[in-house]
Design a protein around this motif. Structure first.
Motif, PDB file in Angstrom:
ATOM      1  N   ARG A 119      -2.264   6.899   1.126  1.00  9.45           N
ATOM      2  CA  ARG A 119      -3.286   7.231   0.570  1.00  9.45           C
ATOM      3  C   ARG A 119      -3.833   6.491  -0.763  1.00  9.45           C
ATOM      4  O   ARG A 119      -4.773   7.065  -1.339  1.00  9.45           O
ATOM      5  CB  ARG A 119      -3.521   8.823   0.342  1.00  9.45           C
ATOM      6  CG  ARG A 119      -3.231   9.698   1.734  1.00  9.45           C
ATOM      7  CD  ARG A 119      -3.016  11.175   1.285  1.00  9.45           C
ATOM      8  NE  ARG A 119      -4.255  11.669   1.237  1.00  9.45           N
ATOM      9  CZ  ARG A 119      -5.202  11.929   2.168  1.00  9.45           C
ATOM     10  NH1 ARG A 119      -4.884  11.867   3.415  1.00  9.45           N
ATOM     11  NH2 ARG A 119      -6.507  12.389   2.077  1.00  9.45           N
ATOM     12  N   LYS A 120      -3.338   5.339  -0.784  1.00 10.95           N
ATOM     13  CA  LYS A 120      -3.755   4.650  -2.104  1.00 10.95           C
ATOM     14  C   LYS A 120      -4.459   3.180  -1.481  1.00 10.95           C
ATOM     15  O   LYS A 120      -4.311   3.014  -0.214  1.00 10.95           O
ATOM     16  CB  LYS A 120      -2.598   4.082  -3.006  1.00 10.95           C
ATOM     17  CG  LYS A 120      -2.247   5.120  -3.640  1.00 10.95           C
ATOM     18  CD  LYS A 120      -2.983   5.997  -4.891  1.00 10.95           C
ATOM     19  CE  LYS A 120      -2.168   7.051  -5.704  1.00 10.95           C
ATOM     20  NZ  LYS A 120      -3.003   7.648  -6.490  1.00 10.95           N
ATOM     21  N   GLU A 121      -5.417   2.519  -2.340  1.00 12.96           N
ATOM     22  CA  GLU A 121      -5.903   1.252  -1.942  1.00 12.96           C
ATOM     23  C   GLU A 121      -4.661   0.233  -1.783  1.00 12.96           C
ATOM     24  O   GLU A 121      -3.674   0.298  -2.551  1.00 12.96           O
ATOM     25  CB  GLU A 121      -7.068   0.691  -2.561  1.00 12.96           C
ATOM     26  CG  GLU A 121      -6.737   0.292  -3.806  1.00 12.96           C
ATOM     27  CD  GLU A 121      -6.275   1.169  -4.971  1.00 12.96           C
ATOM     28  OE1 GLU A 121      -6.153   2.412  -4.773  1.00 12.96           O
ATOM     29  OE2 GLU A 121      -6.168   0.871  -6.120  1.00 12.96           O
ATOM     30  N   LYS A 157      -2.771  -3.110  -2.929  1.00 11.53           N
ATOM     31  CA  LYS A 157      -2.654  -3.941  -4.183  1.00 11.53           C
ATOM     32  C   LYS A 157      -1.995  -5.080  -3.778  1.00 11.53           C
ATOM     33  O   LYS A 157      -0.846  -5.275  -3.045  1.00 11.53           O
ATOM     34  CB  LYS A 157      -1.929  -3.009  -5.056  1.00 11.53           C
ATOM     35  CG  LYS A 157      -2.738  -1.331  -5.741  1.00 11.53           C
ATOM     36  CD  LYS A 157      -2.013  -1.144  -6.912  1.00 11.53           C
ATOM     37  CE  LYS A 157      -2.521   0.250  -7.464  1.00 11.53           C
ATOM     38  NZ  LYS A 157      -4.129  -0.274  -7.604  1.00 11.53           N
ATOM     39  N   GLN A 194       0.954  -1.082  -0.060  1.00 12.20           N
ATOM     40  CA  GLN A 194       0.000   0.108  -0.023  1.00 12.20           C
ATOM     41  C   GLN A 194       0.817   1.041   0.093  1.00 12.20           C
ATOM     42  O   GLN A 194       1.735   1.406   0.751  1.00 12.20           O
ATOM     43  CB  GLN A 194      -0.925  -0.128   1.123  1.00 12.20           C
ATOM     44  CG  GLN A 194      -2.138   1.158   1.029  1.00 12.20           C
ATOM     45  CD  GLN A 194      -3.010   1.357   2.293  1.00 12.20           C
ATOM     46  OE1 GLN A 194      -2.639   0.573   3.185  1.00 12.20           O
ATOM     47  NE2 GLN A 194      -4.275   1.604   1.957  1.00 12.20           N
ATOM     48  N   ASP A 195       0.556   1.855  -1.001  1.00 13.88           N
ATOM     49  CA  ASP A 195       1.226   3.426  -1.219  1.00 13.88           C
ATOM     50  C   ASP A 195       0.334   4.220  -0.339  1.00 13.88           C
ATOM     51  O   ASP A 195      -0.849   4.180  -0.438  1.00 13.88           O
ATOM     52  CB  ASP A 195       1.568   3.800  -2.525  1.00 13.88           C
ATOM     53  CG  ASP A 195       2.577   2.755  -3.346  1.00 13.88           C
ATOM     54  OD1 ASP A 195       2.407   2.132  -3.995  1.00 13.88           O
ATOM     55  OD2 ASP A 195       3.608   2.746  -2.813  1.00 13.88           O
ATOM     56  N   GLU A 221     -10.911   1.658  -4.837  1.00 15.73           N
ATOM     57  CA  GLU A 221     -10.115   2.722  -4.345  1.00 15.73           C
ATOM     58  C   GLU A 221     -10.200   3.365  -3.035  1.00 15.73           C
ATOM     59  O   GLU A 221      -9.292   4.383  -3.008  1.00 15.73           O
ATOM     60  CB  GLU A 221     -10.053   3.842  -5.709  1.00 15.73           C
ATOM     61  CG  GLU A 221      -9.414   2.832  -6.979  1.00 15.73           C
ATOM     62  CD  GLU A 221      -9.363   3.852  -8.143  1.00 15.73           C
ATOM     63  OE1 GLU A 221      -8.438   3.859  -8.824  1.00 15.73           O
ATOM     64  OE2 GLU A 221     -10.604   4.515  -8.427  1.00 15.73           O
TER      65      GLU A 221
END
Lengths: 107, 113
Positions: free
Chosen positions: A41-43, A45, A38-39, B106
């Motif tokens: 503020r991203k979902e 992956k 997870q980066d 997202e």
């Protein structure tokens, strides 16, 4: 006790180094296991699923130890782009997440 | 394409207002999950559905929170009388039938001011 626990880090390593960290889980009936990246503020992956025999995907190696109820992730030859938070996910019907291990790779 | 669409992506609301988030899987999936994530923490389980049935709710899901999945496809998560502590990213995830494939939306960012 939390269902899934991870070493939060942060792991601060130079480029090219090897970094490894574990995740423990409490539900022995858990069926499948994953590492997610997870980066900020991203979902999350999917990085890789984790199989009993251990599995490798390029520079990443995941291991599962059912007897001791932990999974591990090893990153070889780390790149700057590997800097992220790595989440351990355990499919125990609830999809339990660890709090994440932060890895920072420096030049 | 994550296979899961969430709406809205960002929401700023005043304290005390109600908000609703929607999760749309691209195709039918048996299990649908909602999580809440704050900065520096991993996603925290809120609730999940097997088809239309809501099978478990976390104690994090106070009576101000309600989730539905009326037709076993899309789902909504409503927060009533929002509080500043509700500010977080709300993630939806679906699990394929084999249990080995998970797709995340997202996320929907909520800021309560």
């Amino acid at each position: 006790r939390k269902e899934v626990e991870q070493d939060p880090g942060p792991f601060n390593v130079p480029e090219g180094a090897t970094v490894a960290f574990n995740c423990t889980y409490s539900n022995s009936a858990s069926q499948s296991f994953f590492w997610y990246r997870q980066d900020c503020r991203k979902e999350p992956k999917l990085l890789m699923s984790v199989y009993s025999s251990g599995n490798e995907d390029g520079r990443f190696t995941a291991q599962l130890n059912r007897a001791s109820q932990y999974i591990s992730l090893l990153i070889r030859d780390s790149k700057l782009s590997d800097s992220a938070t790595y989440l351990c996910v355990v499919n125990d019907y609830k999809l339990s997440f660890g709090a994440g291990t932060t890895v920072t790779v420096r030049a | 394409d994550t296979g899961v669409s969430q709406d809205p992506r960002h929401k700023i609301t005043k304290r005390g207002q109600n908000v609703t988030f929607r999760c749309d899987p691209i195709s039918e999936h048996n299990r649908l999950y909602w999580y809440r994530q704050t900065l520096g923490q991993g996603p925290e389980f809120l609730t999940y559905f097997q088809n239309e049935a809501q099978l478990e709710k976390s104690r994090l899901l106070s009576d101000r929170f309600s989730a539905e999945r009326p037709k076993g496809s899309f789902s909504t998560l409503e927060i009533q009388r929002t509080e500043q502590g509700d500010s977080a990213m709300y993630l939806c995830a679906i699990v394929m039938g084999d249990g080995n494939t998970i797709y995340f939306g997202e996320g929907s960012w909520l800021t309560v001011v």
